[in-house]
Write an enzyme that holds these catalytic residues in place. Sequence first.
Site, PDB file in Angstrom:
ATOM      1  N   VAL A  11      52.109  46.888  46.037  1.00  0.00           N
ATOM      2  CA  VAL A  11      51.749  45.445  46.477  1.00  0.00           C
ATOM      3  C   VAL A  11      52.824  44.545  46.908  1.00  0.00           C
ATOM      4  CG1 VAL A  11      50.523  43.314  45.922  1.00  0.00           C
ATOM      5  CG2 VAL A  11      49.545  45.559  45.788  1.00  0.00           C
ATOM      6  N   ASP A  29      61.769  43.104  39.698  1.00  0.00           N
ATOM      7  CA  ASP A  29      61.317  44.180  39.351  1.00  0.00           C
ATOM      8  C   ASP A  29      62.126  44.749  37.933  1.00  0.00           C
ATOM      9  OD1 ASP A  29      59.002  46.363  40.583  1.00  0.00           O
ATOM     10  OD2 ASP A  29      60.165  47.127  38.901  1.00  0.00           O
ATOM     11  N   THR A  83      47.775  45.923  36.789  1.00  0.00           N
ATOM     12  CA  THR A  83      46.802  45.383  35.701  1.00  0.00           C
ATOM     13  C   THR A  83      46.034  46.960  35.500  1.00  0.00           C
ATOM     14  OG1 THR A  83      45.546  44.792  37.782  1.00  0.00           O
ATOM     15  CG2 THR A  83      46.407  42.983  36.267  1.00  0.00           C
ATOM     16  N   CYS A 257      43.176  51.327  41.808  1.00  0.00           N
ATOM     17  CA  CYS A 257      41.939  50.120  41.933  1.00  0.00           C
ATOM     18  C   CYS A 257      40.552  50.554  41.674  1.00  0.00           C
ATOM     19  CB  CYS A 257      41.934  49.790  43.550  1.00  0.00           C
ATOM     20  SG  CYS A 257      43.707  49.001  43.815  1.00  0.00           S
ATOM     21  N   ARG A 325      48.355  57.983  40.412  1.00  0.00           N
ATOM     22  CA  ARG A 325      47.927  57.356  39.451  1.00  0.00           C
ATOM     23  C   ARG A 325      46.437  57.654  39.386  1.00  0.00           C
ATOM     24  NH1 ARG A 325      50.196  51.652  40.928  1.00  0.00           N
ATOM     25  NH2 ARG A 325      49.703  52.169  42.979  1.00  0.00           N
TER      26      ARG A 325
HETATM   27  N1  NAD Z   1      48.071  49.595  45.069  1.00  0.00           N
HETATM   28  C1  NAD Z   1      46.843  49.261  45.817  1.00  0.00           C
HETATM   29  O1  NAD Z   1      46.363  49.723  46.524  1.00  0.00           O
HETATM   30  C2  NAD Z   1      46.415  47.835  45.440  1.00  0.00           C
HETATM   31  C3  NAD Z   1      45.714  47.226  46.244  1.00  0.00           C
HETATM   32  C4  NAD Z   1      45.318  45.928  45.990  1.00  0.00           C
HETATM   33  C5  NAD Z   1      45.605  45.353  44.785  1.00  0.00           C
HETATM   34  N2  NAD Z   1      46.456  45.991  43.733  1.00  0.00           N
HETATM   35  C6  NAD Z   1      46.796  45.407  42.540  1.00  0.00           C
HETATM   36  O2  NAD Z   1      48.160  44.924  42.671  1.00  0.00           O
HETATM   37  C7  NAD Z   1      48.798  44.997  41.511  1.00  0.00           C
HETATM   38  C8  NAD Z   1      50.057  45.837  41.539  1.00  0.00           C
HETATM   39  O3  NAD Z   1      49.600  46.912  41.998  1.00  0.00           O
HETATM   40  P1  NAD Z   1      50.556  48.040  42.690  1.00  0.00           P
HETATM   41  O4  NAD Z   1      49.840  49.171  43.260  1.00  0.00           O
HETATM   42  O5  NAD Z   1      51.743  47.312  43.576  1.00  0.00           O
HETATM   43  O6  NAD Z   1      51.317  48.542  41.233  1.00  0.00           O
HETATM   44  P2  NAD Z   1      52.723  49.283  41.183  1.00  0.00           P
HETATM   45  O7  NAD Z   1      52.843  50.183  39.958  1.00  0.00           O
HETATM   46  O8  NAD Z   1      52.905  50.211  42.730  1.00  0.00           O
HETATM   47  O9  NAD Z   1      53.905  48.355  41.323  1.00  0.00           O
HETATM   48  C9  NAD Z   1      53.909  47.388  40.091  1.00  0.00           C
HETATM   49  C10 NAD Z   1      55.411  47.138  39.974  1.00  0.00           C
HETATM   50  O10 NAD Z   1      55.614  46.249  39.019  1.00  0.00           O
HETATM   51  C11 NAD Z   1      56.777  46.365  38.396  1.00  0.00           C
HETATM   52  N3  NAD Z   1      56.849  45.576  37.148  1.00  0.00           N
HETATM   53  C12 NAD Z   1      55.946  45.967  35.922  1.00  0.00           C
HETATM   54  N4  NAD Z   1      56.144  44.965  35.023  1.00  0.00           N
HETATM   55  C13 NAD Z   1      56.960  44.150  35.412  1.00  0.00           C
HETATM   56  C14 NAD Z   1      57.302  42.948  34.858  1.00  0.00           C
HETATM   57  N5  NAD Z   1      56.970  42.589  33.931  1.00  0.00           N
HETATM   58  N6  NAD Z   1      58.324  42.442  35.730  1.00  0.00           N
HETATM   59  C15 NAD Z   1      58.632  42.797  36.965  1.00  0.00           C
HETATM   60  N7  NAD Z   1      58.203  43.764  37.608  1.00  0.00           N
HETATM   61  C16 NAD Z   1      57.426  44.451  36.810  1.00  0.00           C
HETATM   62  C17 NAD Z   1      56.685  48.003  38.123  1.00  0.00           C
HETATM   63  O11 NAD Z   1      58.022  48.503  37.849  1.00  0.00           O
HETATM   64  C18 NAD Z   1      56.277  48.497  39.525  1.00  0.00           C
HETATM   65  O12 NAD Z   1      57.514  48.414  40.413  1.00  0.00           O
HETATM   66  C19 NAD Z   1      47.554  45.407  40.205  1.00  0.00           C
HETATM   67  O13 NAD Z   1      46.915  44.431  40.005  1.00  0.00           O
HETATM   68  C20 NAD Z   1      46.868  46.427  41.425  1.00  0.00           C
HETATM   69  O14 NAD Z   1      45.389  46.340  40.889  1.00  0.00           O
HETATM   70  C21 NAD Z   1      46.839  47.107  44.084  1.00  0.00           C
END
Ligand code: NAD
Length: 401
Positions: A11, A29, A83, A257, A325
């Site tokens: 995201v 990050d 999350t 998700c 995941r």
């Molecule tokens: N992946 C999807 O398709 C998608 C779609 C819609 C919504 N979401 C939501 O978006 C959110 C993020 O998901 P994602 O898929 O991008 O996750 P992801 O795991 O791909 O990325 C999250 C990033 O956050 C970093 N991170 C973790 N803790 C941190 C912190 N305290 N400070 C800074 N960086 C930190 C991690 O190193 C990682 O690079 C989640 O809530 C998810 O449910 C994801």
Amino acid sequence: MKIAIIGQGYVGLTISSFAAEHLEVVGFDSNQKIVDELNLGISHIEGVESSKLQNLIKSGKYKATTKGSDIKGCEIVVIAVPTPLTCNREPDLTYIEAACKTIGENISEPILVINESTSFPGTLRNYIKPMIEKYSSGQIEHLYAISPERVDPGRIDFNQKNTPRLYSGLTSGASIRTRDFYSKFCDNLIEVSSPEVAEAAKLFENTFRQVNIALVNEFAQIAHTLGISVYETLNAANTKPYGFMKFTPSAGVGGHCIPVDPTYLAAVAEEHGVPATFIRRANEVNLEMSKYIVSRVAADHGGNLQGKSVLVVGVAYKPNVADVRETAAELVIQHLRSQGAVVSWHDDLVGNWKGESSAPLQGADITIVVTKHDSVDEKMILASAPYVFDTTGKVKGAKGL
Ligand SMILES: NC(=O)c1ccc[n+]([C@@H]2O[C@H](COP(=O)([O-])OP(=O)(O)OC[C@H]3O[C@@H](n4cnc5c(N)ncnc54)[C@H](O)[C@@H]3O)[C@@H](O)[C@H]2O)c1
């Protein structure tokens, strides 16, 4: 204007790459390796080309960092951290708390904080705002808004620009600034009456998918028992021009998700004394599919998989991405191993996973297709073992659901 995006995963990096066409973006990050690679112009996710990242870095529009102090001076901070669920499968807001800490400790002027991480209704108002205030020294009146993310990694027909985006601020001032921010790179912005509606809508979208996937997975089992083709039946039902939406059966449901978000909705419902029977049962049905698949394969082998070499094709949670995941392949492999099968897996997009490497697509007693990437040749799958069970419905000539 300088903005920060906390979390540079699927995201956060996607948003960064669009926002940086218009604004200066600091991608924060906590993972040093990801940050180092990003600063070298190497993208780690589908949908963000490394070449685009390199251009943004060259023009000074993007830099990644692990240093909280680098977000100082940003006028907008977007939260895009995981999350997930705890090991007891309950909502885990620890990443959100860490992001709030970074904001609270490093931002000393009023800014706009936008949450894009998926969570239950009330998270922005009752958790994020108080948490940032807790970590801030002194009383700073930030603006707060939510705009849940709808990105579908790997998808090319819908992206940040043409996917309608919901948003709502805790105040009208926050809503106006949020609209102004996203309108730079999103064509269709829909304001809802409260952050709680936006948060709930995101959860309901994914719960809708989870429940329908569970329904079709249950139906696949019923159809098999009745000796009816599940795919032919679904295609027949799908000829109805209204009131039906086709979902297809699978080995389960993966990703960050669909297997996760509905549990956030169930948890908040139950906390308020409302049963979430449908959501809980749908989750169980989807998780049990892996066992069902293995039982079908075992049944075709006299109920005995001991010593059989089984190749699982596709361990990513969906086609054409490298994301593992919550992948259903993990449970399929576990069930196979618990029955004494000797399991390897083939997935060139994933490459390495859980200390194992992708195996050649050949020479097995049994092949089970869990995820079929476009790049994997059907004929090679069929030639990889004398018995091929396809859970995707894409490999013609294989056994299947
Ligand atoms: N992946 C999807 O398709 C998608 C779609 C819609 C919504 N979401 C939501 O978006 C959110 C993020 O998901 P994602 O898929 O991008 O996750 P992801 O795991 O791909 O990325 C999250 C990033 O956050 C970093 N991170 C973790 N803790 C941190 C912190 N305290 N400070 C800074 N960086 C930190 C991690 O190193 C990682 O690079 C989640 O809530 C998810 O449910 C994801």
